[in-house]
Scaffold this motif. Structure first.
Motif, short mmCIF file in Angstrom:
data_model
loop_
_atom_site.label_atom_id
_atom_site.label_comp_id
_atom_site.label_asym_id
_atom_site.label_seq_id
_atom_site.Cartn_x
_atom_site.Cartn_y
_atom_site.Cartn_z
N ARG A 225 -10.11 -7.57 6.06
CA ARG A 225 -10.24 -6.65 4.94
C ARG A 225 -10.72 -5.29 5.42
NH1 ARG A 225 -14.62 -9.38 1.74
NH2 ARG A 225 -14.98 -10.42 3.73
N GLU A 232 -11.51 -1.90 -1.40
CA GLU A 232 -11.05 -2.84 -0.40
C GLU A 232 -9.53 -2.80 -0.31
OE1 GLU A 232 -11.80 -7.27 -0.36
OE2 GLU A 232 -13.79 -6.47 -0.01
N ALA A 234 -6.25 -4.64 1.51
CA ALA A 234 -5.83 -5.83 2.25
C ALA A 234 -5.13 -5.41 3.53
CB ALA A 234 -4.86 -6.66 1.40
#
Length: 240
Positions: A225, A232, A234
């Motif tokens: 992450r 955040e 991916a």
């Protein structure tokens, strides 16, 4: 730009007829100038991974490219020179010398690098000031708190102006306030010095301060992450 790259790392040990795998074909890339956290439960292989990426331990198989150099192509002396010139280390147990003042602790690696005494003292004073210990530089470890000892250890690593800084559980023995100071210091080092900081920790506070979090379990990276502007993102690469 990558500062570290691991390719198909394998590591394990044999006890009698039983073979235990610690790392299972692990590959990853660490970007320069970021604080990257390797998190995971005890025994998942994160400290072993840090030891291999820093050149302290040779893997059973696989390679590590650090700053464009294959760490394990040369002999141990070559790795020792690389670590002295390019890396800094911060450990859970501080690893300070009882008879040396904070300033002497920080100046020590500069002596091995051939930096003259006067210049080493100037850099040592400036680095201790950077971590907020300018008024503690003449004290011995026994006269410092746990948090102050860890900041001395960080200053000792930082004074070399390393491109790579490795931290193994740097907050585990500290209370909440001192742990937060250490976390903030590591993040600032990464961003202001453009140093690649790679930290192994199970401290959940580090997750919110890291630029990237690698979650390990059973010798493999299960999650990757990235944090950008508090959000955040991916990261799909490097996940099995």
């Amino acid at each position: 730009m990558s500062a570290l790259e691991a390719r198909d790392l394998h590591m394990g040990y044999t006890s009698g007829k039983l073979r235990t795998e610690i790392l299972r074909g692990l590959s990853l890339t660490i970007e320069a100038g970021r604080l990257t956290l390797i998190a995971g439960p005890s025994g998942c292989g994160k400290s072993t991974l840090l030891s291999i990426l820093s050149g302290l331990q040779r893997p059973d198989a696989g390679s590590v490219i650090a700053l464009g150099e294959d760490l394990f192509r040369g002999d141990r002396r070559a790795r020792d020179r690389f670590r002295l010139q390019h890396t800094g280390f911060v450990f859970q147990g501080f690893n300070l010398f009882p008879a040396l003042t904070a300033l002497e602790q920080v100046m020590l690696p500069l002596g091995y690098m051939g930096v003259p005494d006067r210049a080493a003292e100037e850099r040592g004073r400036a680095t201790l000031d950077e971590v907020g210990l300018s008024d503690r530089m003449h004290l011995l470890p026994a006269e410092l708190s746990g948090g102050e000892k860890q900041r001395v250890a960080i200053a000792r690593a930082l004074v070399k102006q390393p491109e790579l800084l490795f931290a193994d559980e740097p907050t585990s023995s500290l209370d909440a306030a001192n742990g937060q100071i250490v976390i903030d210091t590591l993040r600032r080092i990464a961003h202001e010095h453009a140093t690649t900081v790679l930290c192994v920790s199970h401290d959940p506070r580090l997750v919110t301060h890291a630029d990237r979090v690698l979650q390990m379990e059973d010798g493999a990276i299960l999650d990757d992450r990235r944090i950008s502007n508090g959000e955040e993102l991916a990261a799909k690469e490097n996940i099995p």
